[in-house]
Design an enzyme around this catalytic site. Sequence first.
Site, PDB file in Angstrom:
ATOM      1  N   ASP A  59       0.824  -1.204   0.000  1.00 45.69           N
ATOM      2  CA  ASP A  59       0.000   0.000   0.000  1.00 45.69           C
ATOM      3  C   ASP A  59       0.859   1.256   0.000  1.00 45.69           C
ATOM      4  O   ASP A  59       2.091   1.197   0.134  1.00 45.69           O
ATOM      5  CB  ASP A  59      -0.908   0.008   1.222  1.00 45.69           C
ATOM      6  CG  ASP A  59      -1.989  -1.050   1.154  1.00 45.69           C
ATOM      7  OD1 ASP A  59      -2.374  -1.433   0.031  1.00 45.69           O
ATOM      8  OD2 ASP A  59      -2.440  -1.504   2.226  1.00 45.69           O
ATOM      9  N   TYR A 117       7.497 -10.129   6.586  1.00 47.04           N
ATOM     10  CA  TYR A 117       7.365  -8.685   6.766  1.00 47.04           C
ATOM     11  C   TYR A 117       8.023  -8.284   8.085  1.00 47.04           C
ATOM     12  O   TYR A 117       8.032  -9.055   9.055  1.00 47.04           O
ATOM     13  CB  TYR A 117       5.896  -8.267   6.812  1.00 47.04           C
ATOM     14  CG  TYR A 117       5.196  -8.267   5.469  1.00 47.04           C
ATOM     15  CD1 TYR A 117       5.130  -7.115   4.695  1.00 47.04           C
ATOM     16  CD2 TYR A 117       4.598  -9.428   4.988  1.00 47.04           C
ATOM     17  CE1 TYR A 117       4.480  -7.112   3.470  1.00 47.04           C
ATOM     18  CE2 TYR A 117       3.950  -9.432   3.762  1.00 47.04           C
ATOM     19  CZ  TYR A 117       3.897  -8.271   3.013  1.00 47.04           C
ATOM     20  OH  TYR A 117       3.263  -8.270   1.795  1.00 47.04           O
TER      21      TYR A 117
END
Length: 330
Positions: A59, A117
Amino acid sequence: MPRLAASSRGILLSVAYDGRPFAGFARQRDQRTVSGELLGALRAIDPAIREIRGASRTDAGVHARDQRVAFDTAATLPPRGWVLATARHLPDEIVIRRAAVVRVGFSPRFESLRKRYRYLILRDLVRDPFLCRRAWRVEGLTDDAIERARAEAATARGTHDFAAFRTSADERTTTVRTLYGVELSLDPADPRLVRIDVDGNAFLHNMVRILVGTLMDVARGHLEPGAIARALASRDRRDAGITAPPDGLYLEQIHLRDDGQDAWPTGPSAGLPADDAAPAEPGSEAGADLLPGSGPEGGADLLPGSGPEDGADLLPGSGPEDGADLLPKP
């Protein structure tokens, strides 16, 4: 311009980028994106490139150290050439760390085995201008608070239905995912930074950010311990915590079934994270974290340097040092 061959081949890139200036990874109309910048740079070398295929969508404001991007080309430029020649066409925030040869049509999304992540939390009473939009500053995060978050994180490990840990925009019907690890640690170089590493087979939209937000809510006493277990059981987004901002989120590493051939660079400068050789566990939902309808995906490139490796020597027309050893002979 590189000479074109009769048959095409695929090129696989490892891309790092600072997500702050971009509206996300995937191309969007009238928005500056990582994918758009990368595609433009690649087309400066081979105008016939039609699309680029990314392994994961990030994003706006989210960063990456090992995004994987593939494209098809008829240019015979070697992997080293793709890394260096595109450097002059990319902004400072985007770097191609590695290139390798793969088959035509190779899609990192469907070759993904697992992804890791990292989320960075800054526990400081005042802002740090060097970490602005690179870490989420959380006040009142004591050692005891971190221990509460660490105990809560253990609940998320394993295979669960993570329906409560996604946005309403995520319309996928399958929400079961496997997390191999959710680990909290202090950065040894800067104990103000709390690192949250999340390793799994695939992720839902905003899954890591909601998981981190829930951990921080438990750590600060905004939610009672056991919030993750309750949200997993209810599948209700309202039982989870806030969505952490994108600032501290990094796509750290993607394990693929095939990392390509003739890679450049190799060794310590290969651009891949240090544990890239760790065994990857296959997941049935590999690559499922792309939202439908996202269109062509992309990534980025290497910064120009001050010496002969700055990419300028890869294109013809710069005199006797124009990189003729990298371009195919006429």
